[in-house]
Write a protein that holds these residues in place. Structure first.
Motif, PDB file in Angstrom:
ATOM      1  N   GLN A 468      11.898 -17.144   6.868  1.00  0.00           N
ATOM      2  CA  GLN A 468      13.112 -16.345   6.651  1.00  0.00           C
ATOM      3  C   GLN A 468      13.020 -15.429   5.441  1.00  0.00           C
ATOM      4  N   TRP A 469      11.851 -15.374   4.795  1.00  0.00           N
ATOM      5  CA  TRP A 469      11.708 -14.552   3.581  1.00  0.00           C
ATOM      6  C   TRP A 469      10.369 -13.814   3.594  1.00  0.00           C
ATOM      7  N   ALA A 470      10.433 -12.602   3.009  1.00  0.00           N
ATOM      8  CA  ALA A 470       9.220 -11.809   2.786  1.00  0.00           C
ATOM      9  C   ALA A 470       9.247 -11.293   1.354  1.00  0.00           C
ATOM     10  N   VAL A 471       8.052 -10.925   0.846  1.00  0.00           N
ATOM     11  CA  VAL A 471       7.940 -10.374  -0.501  1.00  0.00           C
ATOM     12  C   VAL A 471       7.264  -9.012  -0.402  1.00  0.00           C
ATOM     13  N   THR A 472       7.720  -8.080  -1.232  1.00  0.00           N
ATOM     14  CA  THR A 472       7.149  -6.733  -1.247  1.00  0.00           C
ATOM     15  C   THR A 472       7.221  -6.195  -2.663  1.00  0.00           C
ATOM     16  N   ALA A 473       6.827  -4.937  -2.847  1.00  0.00           N
ATOM     17  CA  ALA A 473       6.937  -4.296  -4.154  1.00  0.00           C
ATOM     18  C   ALA A 473       8.361  -3.781  -4.345  1.00  0.00           C
ATOM     19  N   ALA A 474       8.866  -3.901  -5.556  1.00  0.00           N
ATOM     20  CA  ALA A 474      10.244  -3.478  -5.820  1.00  0.00           C
ATOM     21  C   ALA A 474      10.423  -1.982  -5.585  1.00  0.00           C
ATOM     22  N   HIS A 475       9.395  -1.169  -5.930  1.00  0.00           N
ATOM     23  CA  HIS A 475       9.578   0.275  -5.814  1.00  0.00           C
ATOM     24  C   HIS A 475       9.648   0.738  -4.362  1.00  0.00           C
ATOM     25  N   VAL A 476       9.227  -0.144  -3.401  1.00  0.00           N
ATOM     26  CA  VAL A 476       9.296   0.225  -1.977  1.00  0.00           C
ATOM     27  C   VAL A 476      10.730   0.119  -1.450  1.00  0.00           C
ATOM     28  N   VAL A 477      11.503  -0.841  -1.997  1.00  0.00           N
ATOM     29  CA  VAL A 477      12.833  -1.102  -1.443  1.00  0.00           C
ATOM     30  C   VAL A 477      13.949  -0.800  -2.428  1.00  0.00           C
ATOM     31  N   GLU A 478      13.624  -0.232  -3.591  1.00  0.00           N
ATOM     32  CA  GLU A 478      14.666   0.013  -4.593  1.00  0.00           C
ATOM     33  C   GLU A 478      15.696   1.000  -4.044  1.00  0.00           C
ATOM     34  N   GLY A 479      16.973   0.654  -4.247  1.00  0.00           N
ATOM     35  CA  GLY A 479      18.069   1.520  -3.832  1.00  0.00           C
ATOM     36  C   GLY A 479      18.343   1.542  -2.344  1.00  0.00           C
ATOM     37  N   ILE A 480      17.695   0.664  -1.554  1.00  0.00           N
ATOM     38  CA  ILE A 480      17.862   0.686  -0.099  1.00  0.00           C
ATOM     39  C   ILE A 480      18.819  -0.423   0.311  1.00  0.00           C
ATOM     40  N   GLY A 630       3.436  -2.572  -1.480  1.00  0.00           N
ATOM     41  CA  GLY A 630       4.187  -3.758  -1.064  1.00  0.00           C
ATOM     42  C   GLY A 630       3.387  -4.704  -0.202  1.00  0.00           C
ATOM     43  N   GLY A 631       2.207  -4.272   0.251  1.00  0.00           N
ATOM     44  CA  GLY A 631       1.382  -5.101   1.104  1.00  0.00           C
ATOM     45  C   GLY A 631       0.625  -6.176   0.335  1.00  0.00           C
ATOM     46  N   ILE A 649       0.307  -7.981  -4.978  1.00  0.00           N
ATOM     47  CA  ILE A 649       1.114  -7.083  -4.149  1.00  0.00           C
ATOM     48  C   ILE A 649       0.739  -5.663  -4.524  1.00  0.00           C
ATOM     49  N   VAL A 650       0.403  -4.851  -3.522  1.00  0.00           N
ATOM     50  CA  VAL A 650       0.004  -3.457  -3.796  1.00  0.00           C
ATOM     51  C   VAL A 650       1.131  -2.764  -4.544  1.00  0.00           C
ATOM     52  N   SER A 651       0.807  -2.232  -5.758  1.00  0.00           N
ATOM     53  CA  SER A 651       1.854  -1.658  -6.607  1.00  0.00           C
ATOM     54  C   SER A 651       1.603  -0.170  -6.891  1.00  0.00           C
ATOM     55  N   TRP A 652       0.560   0.164  -7.589  1.00  0.00           N
ATOM     56  CA  TRP A 652       0.291   1.568  -7.940  1.00  0.00           C
ATOM     57  C   TRP A 652      -1.207   1.723  -8.179  1.00  0.00           C
ATOM     58  N   LYS A 666      -9.689   2.456  -7.762  1.00  0.00           N
ATOM     59  CA  LYS A 666      -9.020   1.409  -8.527  1.00  0.00           C
ATOM     60  C   LYS A 666      -7.539   1.386  -8.170  1.00  0.00           C
ATOM     61  N   GLY A 667      -7.070   0.214  -7.716  1.00  0.00           N
ATOM     62  CA  GLY A 667      -5.651   0.019  -7.431  1.00  0.00           C
ATOM     63  C   GLY A 667      -5.088  -1.096  -8.286  1.00  0.00           C
ATOM     64  N   TYR A 668      -3.788  -1.000  -8.581  1.00  0.00           N
ATOM     65  CA  TYR A 668      -3.125  -1.989  -9.433  1.00  0.00           C
ATOM     66  C   TYR A 668      -2.166  -2.835  -8.586  1.00  0.00           C
TER      67      TYR A 668
END
Length: 686
Positions: A468-480, A630-631, A649-652, A666-668
């Motif tokens: 019933q839960w998933a996790v993602t990056a905050a910047h993907v869903v911010e303000g949605i 978010g992946g 979690i893929v961030s930036w 290079k990914g962060y």
């Protein structure tokens, strides 16, 4: 006149007989023809019989009377088959005594002839009569126990002097019911004592005195009540009080004397059958003050323990192990209470000790409960837990027992119920070839079953962490808003139209994540993590399974190999960027801390911020890219076998497309082990 005289001589001598009529074969006395037949039947009233007396018989003779024959049946049962020629004397002596019905029954005569007769046969003739059935002489089951009197159509019973007919109108018995209420002394004995008691006796003696008194019985010598050799009673003596039945007593050994009844109301029952010459019993009854017995209620013991207690004495009642006091005054489980002996010989207060019932336990989601002992959930009963499917595993023991405290405990003594947790990080198919997100090959169904796709409003990825839960990056869903988010799972084709979106009820970003002001480029992605709660649980399967969360403060090691996946941008012909239709993945190593601290700059020449909540990874021409945010980044990498843990979690990152997919990328990534406590706390609270 001569024919009539002959007929009267043939009639039976019973005064109740009467001639009803004749029965004869077709054509008698000339001859019967081929294929002749006769079907004749008569019935007698209740208490009477009907009979046939043949005076003539001349039929074709054959083996087993298979050609021509007379068959006579009583209530459908064959009683005679006749053929050939028989003389009058033989009919009278041998045949006719058999031809009668049962009382109130029917008699049937069947005659038939075949296709030819070689000789002339005259047939048969007889007469049938109705007769009274003498139940007293001819029926051994007439049920009269003494005298029987027959009359036309029935019989009646009567008794000797001193007996009377019982309600069944057949049994002779004696009148031995006595109400001796109010008497404090007296004698009771079986009928005719000390002579043999009457047969079919059914005696009831009632004794009743004041409530503060009890009756005691003293039996005299000579007790003699019929008993079978195996010890079972033929005749019996029973003593009933308000709380128990004493007996039955029989044989030559009387009940214990004095017999304390502990009751002010007693009924003494004595019954006998129709045989025997036994003497019976004699007793003297008297009264004494009531006392209380040592048993207050079943399934308990008392202290101090004595044989009897007098008015005003108190005891402590303690229920047996696994039993509790049933008192409406107390909600908690009690196992003992105080009680006092009353003048009426009863204990007050008095509560029953009833077996502890644990009830059906709470059954968590995805659990199946089996009660081992049918539907019994009481003390020492067992239950077993199972998970609803192979995609869940039982956390805790599977077998629990109801203990004496009304709690379910596991076989090792631990309290608390087990849970069915999702099987995590175990895809049914691990990749066997290495693909690339930047120009890599697509994943196969079931290889990355925790990967979720966010299509709108922003394209990105997410990871399933339970049903019933998933996790993602905050910047993907911010303000949605939750109802605007389009989230899909269980697919590898990002453009598939056959799968419905997962309905979302809540999006929770980390409270310490902050976005840049609208006029500035964001340079700090610290705490870039958010949780997504579904409206209902998803159905797990081979293409939709959660990934495991890492241990708290697990850490990430330099050169640790992991797998990153998503539907982000990829490269075509080393220069063209496209959004991939199919899920891609790549195995990449984690960079050193020094490498990660060497962060890239934004187009406005501002340095990106690196914190302890991040790590970086990549390789030659391999990295996550636009749309992968978010992946998941999982370790160990997929082809090494599971379970697989979500460590990032893929961030930036730097421009993954710069250099047309060549060179060191290079990914962060958000370091997930720093947020495990926050994830679990948030899920528990929501």
């Amino acid at each position: 006149m001569l024919r009539l005289s002959l007929l009267l001589l043939l009639l039976p001598c019973s005064s109740y007989s009467m001639l009803l009529g004749w029965v004869e074969s077709p054509g008698y006395p000339m001859r019967y023809l081929p294929h002749a037949s006769l079907n004749w039947s008569r019935c007698a009233p209740k208490g009477q019989t009907i009979s046939i007396r043949l005076i003539h018989l001349d039929l074709e003779n054959s083996q087993d009377c298979e050609n021509d024959a007379v068959k006579i049946l009583s209530n459908g049962n064959r009683i005679a088959v006749l053929c050939g020629k028989k003389e009058y004397e033989e009919l009278q002596d041998i045949v006719n005594p058999l031809l009668f019905s049962s009382p109130g029954g029917c008699l049937t005569l069947l005659f038939h002839s075949d296709y030819s007769n070689t000789k002339r046969h005259t047939g048969f003739k007889g007469f049938y009569t109705l007769q009274d059935f003498n139940e007293c002489e001819d029926d051994p089951n007439n049920e009269c126990t003494q005298f029987c009197h027959n009359f036309i159509g029935g019989y009646r019973c009567s008794c000797r002097h001193g007996y009377h007919l019982a309600q069944d109108k057949h049994t002779c018995t004696v009148n031995c019911a006595k109400d001796l209420s109010g008497l404090k002394r007296g004698d009771i004995s079986s009928p005719s004592w000390p002579e043999s008691y009457a047969e079919h006796a059914n005696c009831k003696y009632t004794l009743s005195v004041e409530e503060n008194l009890q009756l005691e019985l003293h039996f005299s010598e000579g007790f003699d009540v019929e008993q079978r050799p195996d010890g079972h009673c033929v005749d019996e003596l029973r003593i009933e009080t308000h709380s128990e039945t004493l007996g039955p007593f029989c044989g030559n050994k009387p009940p214990p004397s004095p017999l304390l009844t502990y009751s002010s109301h007693v009924q003494i029952h004595f019954t006998s059958d129709g045989f025997g010459t036994n003497k019976g019993f004699n007793l003297n009854f008297k009264t004494r003050d009531k006392v209380c017995r040592s048993v207050v209620t079943s399934n308990s013991k008392v202290t101090p323990l004595k044989q009897e207690y007098h008015r005003g004495e108190s005891v402590t009642v303690t229920c047996d192990l696994g039993y509790e006091v049933n008192s409406e005054e107390n909600e908690a489980i009690l196992t003992q209470y105080e009680t006092t002996c009353q003048s009426t010989g009863v204990w007050a207060p008095s509560y029953p000790c009833e077996i502890v019932d644990c009830g059906l336990p709470y059954i968590g989601a995805n659990s199946i409960l089996q009660v081992v002992d049918g539907q019994n959930t009481k003390y020492n009963s067992q239950i077993k837990f199972y998970c609803s499917s192979e995609y869940y595993t039982l956390d805790g023991n599977d077998t629990y027992t109801c203990n004496a405290n009304g709690e379910w405990t596991s076989v090792d003594g631990n309290a608390g119920m087990p849970k069915c947790n999702e099987v995590c990080g175990m895809p049914e198919t691990d990749p066997t070839t290495t693909g690339r997100i930047l120009g890599g090959s697509k994943a196969k169904p079931g290889e990355i079953p925790w990967q979720l796709l966010i299509k709108s409003p922003k394209r990105g990825g997410a990871s399933l962490i339970n049903d019933q839960w998933a996790v993602t990056a905050a910047h993907v869903v911010e303000g949605i808003r939750a109802d605007f988010l389009e989230l899909y799972g269980g697919l590898i084709d990002g453009q598939s139209a056959n799968i419905s979106p997962i309905r979302i009820t809540k999006i929770i970003t980390h409270p310490s994540y902050s976005t840049a002001p609208p006029s500035k480029t964001q340079t700090n992605f610290d705490n870039d993590i958010a949780l997504i709660k579904f409206t209902s649980k998803v159905k797990l399967g081979p293409n939709l399974l959660p990934v495991c969360l890492p241990e708290v403060n697990r850490g990430v090691s330099e050169n640790e190999q992991g797998t990153v996946s998503g539907w982000g941008a990829t490269i075509v012909n080393d220069r063209e960027r496209i959004k991939t239709k199919f899920l891609q993945y790549v195995h990449i190593p984690v960079y050193s801390l020094a490498e990660c601290m060497n962060t890239p700059y934004t187009p406005s020449n501002e340095a990106m911020t690196f914190t302890n909540n991040m790590f970086c990874a990549g390789g030659e021409g391999m990295d996550s890219c636009h749309g992968d945010s978010g992946g998941p980044f999982v370790s160990p990498f997929l082809s090494s076998g599971g379970p697989h843990y979500l460590i990032g979690i893929v961030s930036w990152g730097s421009n993954c497309l710069e250099g047309a997919g060549k060179g060191k990328k290079k990914g962060y990534y958000t370091k997930v082990d720093n947020y495990v406590n926050w994830i679990k706390k948030t899920i528990n609270e929501n």
